[in-house]
Design an enzyme around this catalytic site. Sequence first.
Site, PDB file in Angstrom:
ATOM      1  N   ARG A 172       0.832  -1.198   0.000  1.00 36.06           N
ATOM      2  CA  ARG A 172       0.000   0.000   0.000  1.00 36.06           C
ATOM      3  C   ARG A 172       0.869   1.251   0.000  1.00 36.06           C
ATOM      4  O   ARG A 172       2.063   1.206   0.292  1.00 36.06           O
ATOM      5  CB  ARG A 172      -0.914   0.014   1.237  1.00 36.06           C
ATOM      6  CG  ARG A 172      -2.024  -1.009   1.215  1.00 36.06           C
ATOM      7  CD  ARG A 172      -2.786  -1.060   2.528  1.00 36.06           C
ATOM      8  NE  ARG A 172      -2.003  -1.671   3.603  1.00 36.06           N
ATOM      9  CZ  ARG A 172      -2.444  -1.829   4.841  1.00 36.06           C
ATOM     10  NH1 ARG A 172      -3.654  -1.388   5.170  1.00 36.06           N
ATOM     11  NH2 ARG A 172      -1.689  -2.409   5.751  1.00 36.06           N
TER      12      ARG A 172
ATOM     13  N   LYS B 209       1.629   2.002   7.481  1.00 36.89           N
ATOM     14  CA  LYS B 209       1.937   1.183   8.652  1.00 36.89           C
ATOM     15  C   LYS B 209       2.914   1.889   9.579  1.00 36.89           C
ATOM     16  O   LYS B 209       3.628   2.814   9.196  1.00 36.89           O
ATOM     17  CB  LYS B 209       2.536  -0.164   8.221  1.00 36.89           C
ATOM     18  CG  LYS B 209       1.523  -1.079   7.534  1.00 36.89           C
ATOM     19  CD  LYS B 209       0.323  -1.387   8.407  1.00 36.89           C
ATOM     20  CE  LYS B 209       0.671  -2.242   9.595  1.00 36.89           C
ATOM     21  NZ  LYS B 209      -0.507  -2.500  10.472  1.00 36.89           N
TER      22      LYS B 209
ATOM     23  N   TYR C   6      -1.016   4.577  10.891  1.00 34.16           N
ATOM     24  CA  TYR C   6      -1.428   3.591  11.890  1.00 34.16           C
ATOM     25  C   TYR C   6      -0.242   3.346  12.815  1.00 34.16           C
ATOM     26  O   TYR C   6       0.885   3.148  12.353  1.00 34.16           O
ATOM     27  CB  TYR C   6      -1.823   2.268  11.227  1.00 34.16           C
ATOM     28  CG  TYR C   6      -3.145   2.294  10.506  1.00 34.16           C
ATOM     29  CD1 TYR C   6      -4.329   2.522  11.192  1.00 34.16           C
ATOM     30  CD2 TYR C   6      -3.215   2.072   9.133  1.00 34.16           C
ATOM     31  CE1 TYR C   6      -5.548   2.542  10.537  1.00 34.16           C
ATOM     32  CE2 TYR C   6      -4.427   2.085   8.460  1.00 34.16           C
ATOM     33  CZ  TYR C   6      -5.595   2.325   9.164  1.00 34.16           C
ATOM     34  OH  TYR C   6      -6.795   2.345   8.508  1.00 34.16           O
TER      35      TYR C   6
ATOM     36  N   HIS D  44      -0.808   1.577  16.368  1.00 34.31           N
ATOM     37  CA  HIS D  44      -1.111   0.370  17.156  1.00 34.31           C
ATOM     38  C   HIS D  44      -0.096   0.183  18.280  1.00 34.31           C
ATOM     39  O   HIS D  44       0.494  -0.882  18.451  1.00 34.31           O
ATOM     40  CB  HIS D  44      -1.139  -0.861  16.249  1.00 34.31           C
ATOM     41  CG  HIS D  44      -2.209  -0.818  15.205  1.00 34.31           C
ATOM     42  ND1 HIS D  44      -3.554  -0.860  15.512  1.00 34.31           N
ATOM     43  CD2 HIS D  44      -2.135  -0.726  13.843  1.00 34.31           C
ATOM     44  CE1 HIS D  44      -4.259  -0.806  14.396  1.00 34.31           C
ATOM     45  NE2 HIS D  44      -3.428  -0.719  13.375  1.00 34.31           N
TER      46      HIS D  44
ATOM     47  N   GLU E 282      -5.844   4.991  13.955  1.00 38.93           N
ATOM     48  CA  GLU E 282      -6.833   4.120  14.601  1.00 38.93           C
ATOM     49  C   GLU E 282      -7.486   4.730  15.825  1.00 38.93           C
ATOM     50  O   GLU E 282      -8.476   4.186  16.320  1.00 38.93           O
ATOM     51  CB  GLU E 282      -6.209   2.767  14.974  1.00 38.93           C
ATOM     52  CG  GLU E 282      -5.218   2.781  16.123  1.00 38.93           C
ATOM     53  CD  GLU E 282      -3.798   3.109  15.700  1.00 38.93           C
ATOM     54  OE1 GLU E 282      -2.891   2.975  16.542  1.00 38.93           O
ATOM     55  OE2 GLU E 282      -3.592   3.511  14.536  1.00 38.93           O
TER      56      GLU E 282
ATOM     57  N   ASP F  98      -3.025  -7.025  15.252  1.00 39.17           N
ATOM     58  CA  ASP F  98      -2.246  -5.783  15.294  1.00 39.17           C
ATOM     59  C   ASP F  98      -2.423  -5.038  16.609  1.00 39.17           C
ATOM     60  O   ASP F  98      -1.677  -4.098  16.913  1.00 39.17           O
ATOM     61  CB  ASP F  98      -2.557  -4.870  14.107  1.00 39.17           C
ATOM     62  CG  ASP F  98      -4.027  -4.557  13.940  1.00 39.17           C
ATOM     63  OD1 ASP F  98      -4.817  -4.877  14.856  1.00 39.17           O
ATOM     64  OD2 ASP F  98      -4.400  -3.984  12.905  1.00 39.17           O
TER      65      ASP F  98
END
Length: 370
Positions: free
Chosen positions: A15, A73, A92, A94, A116, A268
């Site tokens: 991505r 990511k 993101y 996480h 998120e 994740d």
Amino acid sequence: MIIGIPKEIKTLESRVSMTPGAVETLTRRGHTVLVESGAGKGSGLPDEQYAAAGAKLTDAAGAWGAEMVIKVKEPIAAEYQYLRKGLLLFTYLHLAADKPLTEVLLKSGTIGIAYETVQLPGGGLPLLLPMSEVAGRMAPQVGAHHLEKSEGGRGLLLGGVPGVPQASVVILGAGVVGTNAAKIAMGMGAQVTVLDVNHSRLQYLDDIYQGRIVTVSSNEPNIRKAVTYADLLIGAVLITGAKAPRLVTRDMIGTMKEGSVIVDVAVDQGGCVETIKATTHAAPTYLVDGVVHYGVANMPGAVPRTSTYALCNQTLPYAMKLAQKGVEALHEDRSLALGLNTYLGELTYGAVGEAFGMPSTTVEKVLGLA
């Protein structure tokens, strides 16, 4: 603002955070966009399209040298060198499942805004939504593939055939991931059971599917029973920004059928299955007590073309606000402010602090809004 779009380097992550169309939107508003050469290749977006959109092509160091870096990511170890004081990182994160990254972000003084945890007044998670939809829809098809004997599974066709029963799919969680997983699993002809603690979500699923799926209140006895008959178990549990609760314990795994499959979409955030660990698209599964465990933490990366456009559709409006006003945008947009996880050496998301026993403060205090 100078905005950097680095290439994703996580294993088989194809991505890219911004499409050429998004880059053009930003450059037309006077921003400079530095795109690492090859960043969009995996999504079928060549450098030429980015150049035509007004981007300046560069290397990794150039993209990371921008005032704001927009990624898909979380940074991995090879990218820690680029983190620095005052860098605005929008991606993101996480963090509740990644103590090393949390520590590096704090030590470096990076301003980390996590997709998120950006949250709307009604509780919706607009930047998590598109990837949850993708991952939810992928989970049954991934599970169906690994139920094949050649992949270590029981050798079952998810939908069965006339005269032969279909496979049983058990889904833990009736949120976005669970609802999308149920839709696809049912469409593939499986027998679907969904468990959740939220009765209104179970009512909703019962209404829209008119009783064609089984809804069960989520508690330990019901989970323990459900895993015994699951051919495919899908973990779809989320607590915003926090470590996922362990709903399926180690002893429950031993009661599952040999060759059954677990796809834990919550991996994740640490996963809701005690025996799950993060894997990659290159080596997605492993066995525990004969049960196939699929723990790929970036499932949507397998369908990058779809995922890139779906993600960018949601992130671009927020990226534009940050590009225009920087941290000041957090003063004006409460939803965006809730995305702030680290700020100049301070941890600003309580659930992450609780996960690691670290001290944390509030967004209001660090931004002077208290």
